[in-house]
Each structure stands twice: as C-alpha cells, then as structure tokens.
Design an enzyme around this catalytic site. Structure first.
Site, mmCIF file in Angstrom:
data_model
loop_
_atom_site.group_PDB
_atom_site.id
_atom_site.type_symbol
_atom_site.label_atom_id
_atom_site.label_comp_id
_atom_site.label_asym_id
_atom_site.label_seq_id
_atom_site.Cartn_x
_atom_site.Cartn_y
_atom_site.Cartn_z
ATOM 1 N N ALA A 8 3.220 -0.303 2.220
ATOM 2 C CA ALA A 8 1.648 0.221 2.400
ATOM 3 C C ALA A 8 1.687 1.618 2.404
ATOM 4 C CB ALA A 8 0.833 -0.410 3.394
ATOM 5 N N ARG A 14 -5.158 7.153 -8.448
ATOM 6 C CA ARG A 14 -6.334 6.838 -9.383
ATOM 7 C C ARG A 14 -7.445 6.285 -8.963
ATOM 8 N NH1 ARG A 14 -3.321 3.694 -13.943
ATOM 9 N NH2 ARG A 14 -1.585 3.695 -12.307
ATOM 10 N N GLN A 71 7.108 5.958 6.080
ATOM 11 C CA GLN A 71 7.985 6.613 4.911
ATOM 12 C C GLN A 71 7.467 8.003 4.578
ATOM 13 O OE1 GLN A 71 7.236 5.064 1.002
ATOM 14 N NE2 GLN A 71 9.485 5.275 0.376
ATOM 15 N N ARG A 331 -30.352 -8.480 15.537
ATOM 16 C CA ARG A 331 -29.728 -7.723 15.876
ATOM 17 C C ARG A 331 -28.555 -8.715 16.888
ATOM 18 N NH1 ARG A 331 -32.316 -2.683 18.075
ATOM 19 N NH2 ARG A 331 -30.203 -2.220 18.830
ATOM 20 N N TYR A 364 -41.069 -6.508 18.523
ATOM 21 C CA TYR A 364 -39.956 -6.217 18.983
ATOM 22 C C TYR A 364 -39.496 -6.821 20.157
ATOM 23 C CZ TYR A 364 -36.017 -3.816 20.794
ATOM 24 O OH TYR A 364 -34.789 -3.761 21.423
ATOM 25 N N ASN A 384 -37.929 -2.247 26.645
ATOM 26 C CA ASN A 384 -36.848 -2.399 27.432
ATOM 27 C C ASN A 384 -36.106 -1.347 27.767
ATOM 28 O OD1 ASN A 384 -36.561 -1.959 24.326
ATOM 29 N ND2 ASN A 384 -34.427 -3.123 24.912
HETATM 30 C C1 UD1 Z 1 7.266 -2.713 -8.402
HETATM 31 C C2 UD1 Z 1 8.680 -3.415 -8.906
HETATM 32 C C3 UD1 Z 1 8.148 -4.002 -10.152
HETATM 33 C C4 UD1 Z 1 7.064 -5.085 -9.985
HETATM 34 C C5 UD1 Z 1 5.867 -4.464 -9.364
HETATM 35 C C6 UD1 Z 1 4.914 -5.383 -8.988
HETATM 36 C C7 UD1 Z 1 10.191 -1.614 -8.104
HETATM 37 C C8 UD1 Z 1 11.218 -0.626 -8.567
HETATM 38 N N1 UD1 Z 1 9.508 -2.167 -9.036
HETATM 39 O O1 UD1 Z 1 6.626 -1.736 -9.441
HETATM 40 O O2 UD1 Z 1 9.496 -4.643 -10.528
HETATM 41 O O3 UD1 Z 1 6.833 -5.515 -11.261
HETATM 42 O O4 UD1 Z 1 6.075 -3.479 -8.263
HETATM 43 O O5 UD1 Z 1 3.614 -4.908 -8.849
HETATM 44 O O6 UD1 Z 1 10.246 -2.145 -6.881
HETATM 45 N N2 UD1 Z 1 5.647 1.838 -2.400
HETATM 46 C C9 UD1 Z 1 5.952 2.581 -1.202
HETATM 47 N N3 UD1 Z 1 6.701 3.694 -1.103
HETATM 48 C C10 UD1 Z 1 7.440 3.915 -2.223
HETATM 49 C C11 UD1 Z 1 7.086 3.473 -3.350
HETATM 50 C C12 UD1 Z 1 6.369 2.079 -3.307
HETATM 51 O O7 UD1 Z 1 5.594 2.060 -0.051
HETATM 52 O O8 UD1 Z 1 8.148 5.003 -2.122
HETATM 53 C C13 UD1 Z 1 4.631 0.771 -2.137
HETATM 54 C C14 UD1 Z 1 3.431 0.904 -3.018
HETATM 55 O O9 UD1 Z 1 2.352 1.400 -2.075
HETATM 56 C C15 UD1 Z 1 3.213 -0.464 -3.310
HETATM 57 C C16 UD1 Z 1 4.445 -1.188 -3.515
HETATM 58 O O10 UD1 Z 1 5.356 -0.338 -2.783
HETATM 59 O O11 UD1 Z 1 2.418 -1.231 -2.327
HETATM 60 C C17 UD1 Z 1 5.049 -1.116 -5.093
HETATM 61 O O12 UD1 Z 1 5.078 0.272 -5.432
HETATM 62 P P1 UD1 Z 1 4.627 0.497 -7.131
HETATM 63 O O13 UD1 Z 1 4.888 1.957 -7.148
HETATM 64 O O14 UD1 Z 1 3.426 0.176 -7.311
HETATM 65 O O15 UD1 Z 1 5.894 -0.276 -8.003
HETATM 66 P P2 UD1 Z 1 5.882 -0.513 -9.204
HETATM 67 O O16 UD1 Z 1 6.367 0.735 -10.118
HETATM 68 O O17 UD1 Z 1 4.290 -1.106 -9.888
#
Ligand code: UD1
Ligand code: CA
Length: 471
Positions: A8, A14, A71, A331, A364, A384
């Site tokens: 997460a 975007r 992270q 309420r 009320y 009240n």
């Molecule tokens: C990733 C997968 C891809 C898959 C897709 C599904 C990898 C390399 N690729 O791609 O194969 O089809 O998900 O949606 O894993 N996140 C972090 N820290 C980071 C990077 C990402 O917490 O440094 C979290 C993002 O918030 C997200 C999830 O990991 O919840 C996936 O990351 P995202 O960047 O969306 O991965 P994709 O490139 O879409």
C-alpha cells in the site's frame, strides 16, 4: 502459520490527491479495507501492510489493527516486500500471501483455491492470474509445457510475449522461507530499474524450486484504479454487484438511480428501495420495508414494514411498522418502538420513543425517554442543553403534549399528562395532570388603526390584491 503482506505504498499520482491510493473508497470502504477483509475471510489474519507515500495516513486509518512497515523509497514491488522481512522472519514455517492494496476485488475463494494449488504442487511461489481481452500494462505469464517459467512486464516484453492474454494479478502465495531467500536474489536489472517481485518466479525455478500459477475465473480480481475514472468504474461495478445480490434475495428496485448499498448491509425480502437511497455499513433492514426516495441509513436496524420516506438516520433502531418522514433527521442512539409515526421536519437524538407514539411535525426530541401512545404536538422542543450539560426529559405513557411545548430538562412527566399549547414545563408533572403556563390573553380593540394614524397620518391597508383602501 499463514500470513499476508499487503502493498500500500503507492501514491497514485493520477488521482491528483494528497492521499495514498489504497485509501480511496469503493462503495464506502477504502480499497485497502476490501483487501484486508478478503484476507480475513480467507482466515489469514496475521497481516503486515507496506506503507510509503503518506504512510502516516495508513497508520491513522488502521488505528493499530495491523502491523505496518515503511518503504521509504519506491524502488519496486520486490523492494516493497523486502520491507516486510522482519515480519516474515517472526514465523517462517507457513506461507505468505502478497496482495496489492489497490485491487479491491480479490476474494477469499480465490485466495483459498490458490493456496490449495500452491500446497498440492509444493510450490515456492504460486501467482494468481486471470485472462484479459486487453492485457496491456500487465505482467504477462509465460507458460511452459509443465508449468510457468516467469512473468514479463509490459515494458520488458517482446511482441510474442505482449500477445499473451494471461496476466499477473499482483497476488501470490509464497512459501515464507523461500520468499525470504528469493527476495535476497532480486536485482533491478530491467527497463524500469526496479526490484520486481515478479522476478521471484524465474529465480525460484533457477533455484530448483517449483513455481506455479492459479488462473482465477473471476477477471475482476485484477481491477485497480489508476485515476478517478477507474475509481468510478470500480464503484459502478461494486454497486451493481451488491444490488444484484439483493435482487436475488427478493429486494425490489424499480430503478437503481442513485442507489448505493454498502457491502455488509442485510435487507429482507419484499423490501422496496427507491431512487437516491444510500444504505451504509452496519445496517440490517427487515422485510417489506419501503425506503426512499432520497434516504440515508447508516448503521441502523429496522424491523419489518418500516417506511422511511426522505429520512436521514444514523446509529439507531426502529421496530416493525414504524413510519417516518418526509424530511426527518434521526441522530445516533435513538430507538423507535413499533407502530410509531414520525412526521415532517422532526429531529430525534439519543432518545427512546415508545410504541405507537406520534411525533407528527416540527419537533426536536433530544436526550429523552418517551412512553407508549404519546402524542407530541407540533413545535414541541426538549430543551436538553443549558450550554454546559445535557439532561434528559421523561414523558409517561398516553401523555398528550400540546403544540409548542418547551420541556426544560431535566423534567419528568407522569402517565397521561396533558400540557397546554405553548406551555414551558420547568418542573415535574404528576400522573393524570394538566400543566398550563400562560398569561391571561388581553384584546386591545382598534389598536391597528390608532397606530397607523399616529405614525403616518392615514390608514392604507392592503386588501391582499395589491390595491389599497382608504379608511
Ligand atoms: C505489478 C506487477 C505486474 C502485475 C500488476 C498487477 C511487478 C513488477 N509487476 O505491476 O506484473 O500485472 O502489478 O496490477 O510487480 N508498490 C509499492 N512500492 C513500490 C512499487 C509498488 O508499495 O515500490 C505497490 C503499489 O502501491 C501497488 C502495487 O505495489 O499497490 C503494485 O504496484 P504497481 O506499480 O501498480 O505495479 P505494476 O507496474 O502495475
Ligand atoms: Ca498497477
């Protein structure tokens, strides 16, 4: 023991918001909560959530329910899971589920089925996949005669690989001890210079371990939101999904415009939901009720045949055959017993209203206990709050509260008490008594004419047709 790591850390640029993407809501609940509840439903309750962008908001939301790991740099999905290594090392004996916090439709059945494959195939890693007509942007699953050989990201894929329609959902089961060792082998030698979690597949195979894939029938598990348009699409899908479930249970919708029913809501057969009705979490609705139009119900319990016609009700309960509205605000902490009628422009708060009582209009009632078969006249107000403390009013069964009665709390009215219209009740009233608090009415004849003559010298009195008459 089996555990889960939920990613997460993402910002979701975007979305154009100062909030981690997994906290955006689908049908009233953050996407992260959907993912957590899928884990819980699959009996995986040892969870670590990886936070990154605005991680403190994730902590604030979780409020200590689950462990988190930070992270601090966004270096890829593999790097994100590396932050959970201390959590993984707490117990290396079982399996670890890795999920994306922004793909809300992963479900317990998929998680359980994938674990069965994972265990029977004795895999180090089992990736959950689905087939998409348009696989663009997803990691492609590279199958071999006997299993899979790896996952190739869109940006690293050749044309033949891009043509593959089976994609990585971003959800996996790992044998925990193997996950720890595979994470140590991931490099960032790829088009995005990221540590890809997907590399664990090919690494497992080169380590002589098994890697497998579980293909879900439900392609919705893949869906996430990159922008607000995607989020709206997720909401639309979830909303109709819930409505369809209620249709199967015998709930009636003449049209679904503006109807939003959150996931956990229960509704009895024969209940009709009219447009503009929002029913939020924690609500349990009986049979043959009529709700709406334009009604909000949050965390309320309703009996059978309840009619809420343009009402907002929160954290309250209503018995059978209660009828409320229009334009009523219930309420929190209000309980309304069966057969009671609440009419227009009434506000109730933290009160108990007995059976077959009527509060027909413009009242009320706060912090009060009202008995059975009471009639509360128009304009009745419980006073009240004295600016410092809130106090209660009590009204006995069969009482008749005259219009525009003020009840200055704390005050207790006995059984079958009458209050005269306009009375301000400042002390307790015994059973069967009438309370009347009024000055003697005086009539000052000819007052208007005398006033106009003395002030403006004549009396042009409108006749209601825009004309004036001289007297
Ligand atoms: C990733 C997968 C891809 C898959 C897709 C599904 C990898 C390399 N690729 O791609 O194969 O089809 O998900 O949606 O894993 N996140 C972090 N820290 C980071 C990077 C990402 O917490 O440094 C979290 C993002 O918030 C997200 C999830 O990991 O919840 C996936 O990351 P995202 O960047 O969306 O991965 P994709 O490139 O879409
Ligand atoms: Ca993604």
């Amino acid at each position: 023991m089996n555990k889960a790591v939920i990613l997460a850390g993402g910002q979701g640029k975007r979305m154009k918001a100062d909030m981690p993407k997994p906290l955006f809501k689908v049908l009233g609940e953050p996407m992260l909560e959907w993912v957590i509840s899928a884990c819980e439903d699959a009996s995986v309750s040892d969870i670590c959530i990886i936070k990154g962008f605005k991680g403190e908001m994730i902590d604030e939301y979780l409020n200590g329910r689950y462990e988190t790991a930070l992270q601090s740099e966004r270096l890829g999905t593999g790097h994100a899971v590396m932050q959970a290594i201390p959590f993984l090392k707490e117990d290396e004996s079982g399996n670890t589920l890795v999920l994306c916090g922004d793909a809300p439709f992963i479900d317990a059945e998929t998680i359980r089925n994938a674990l069965v494959i994972h265990n029977t195939q004795q895999n180090a890693v089992t990736v959950i996949t689905a087939e998409l007509d348009d696989p663009h942007g997803y990691g492609r699953i590279i199958r071999t005669a006997t299993g899979i050989s790896g996952i190739v990201e869109e940006k690293d894929a050749n044309d033949a690989q891009k043509a593959v329609k089976e994609v990585n959902s971003g959800a996996y089961w790992f044998r925990t001890s193997d996950l720890i060792s595979l994470l140590g082998q991931i490099t960032n030698d790829n088009a995005q210079n990221e540590y890809y979690l997907t590399d664990t597949i090919s690494l497992a195979i080169s380590n002589g371990l098994n890697a497998g894939a579980y293909k879900s029938e439900n392609a919705q598990i893949i869906r996430g939101a990159n922008d607000r348009k995607d989020l709206l699409a997720l909401n639309d899908y979830a909303r109709m999904n819930v409505i369809e479930k209620h249709l199967l249970n015998g709930v009636e919708f003449l049209c679904t415009d503006g109807i939003i029913i959150e996931r956990s809501v229960k509704i009895g057969a024969g209940t009709q939901i009219l447009p503009g009705t929002i029913i939020r979490r924690g609500s349990v609705i009986g049979e043959n009720c009529k709700l709406g139009p334009n009604t909000i119900i949050e965390n309320c319990t309703l009996g059978n045949r309840v009619n809420l016609y343009t009402v907002q009700a929160f954290d309250s309960s209503m018995g059978d055959d209660v009828a409320i509205g229009p334009y009523v605000h219930i309420r929190p902490n209000t309980s309304i017993d069966e057969g009671t009628k609440i009419g227009d422009f009434v506000e109730l708060k933290n009160s108990n209203i007995g059976k077959k009582t009527a509060i027909a209009h413009l009242a009320y009632i706060g912090d009060s206990d009202i008995g059975k078969r009471v009639n509360v006249g128009c304009g009745t107000v419980t006073v009240n709050y004295d600016g410092i403390e809130k106090r209660r009013c009590v009204i006995g069964d069969n009482s008749f509260i005259g219009c525009n009665t003020n009840l200055i709390a704390p005050v207790k009215l006995g059984k079958a008490v009458y209050t005269a219209a306009g009375t301000t009740v400042t002390k307790d009233i015994p059973d069967y008594a009438l309370a009347i608090d009024r000055g003697t009415m005086k009539v000052n004849e000819g007052y208007t004419i005398r006033k106009l003559k003395s002030q403006i010298g004549h009396t042009h009195i409108g006749n209601g047709n825009g004309e004036t008459q001289k007297q």
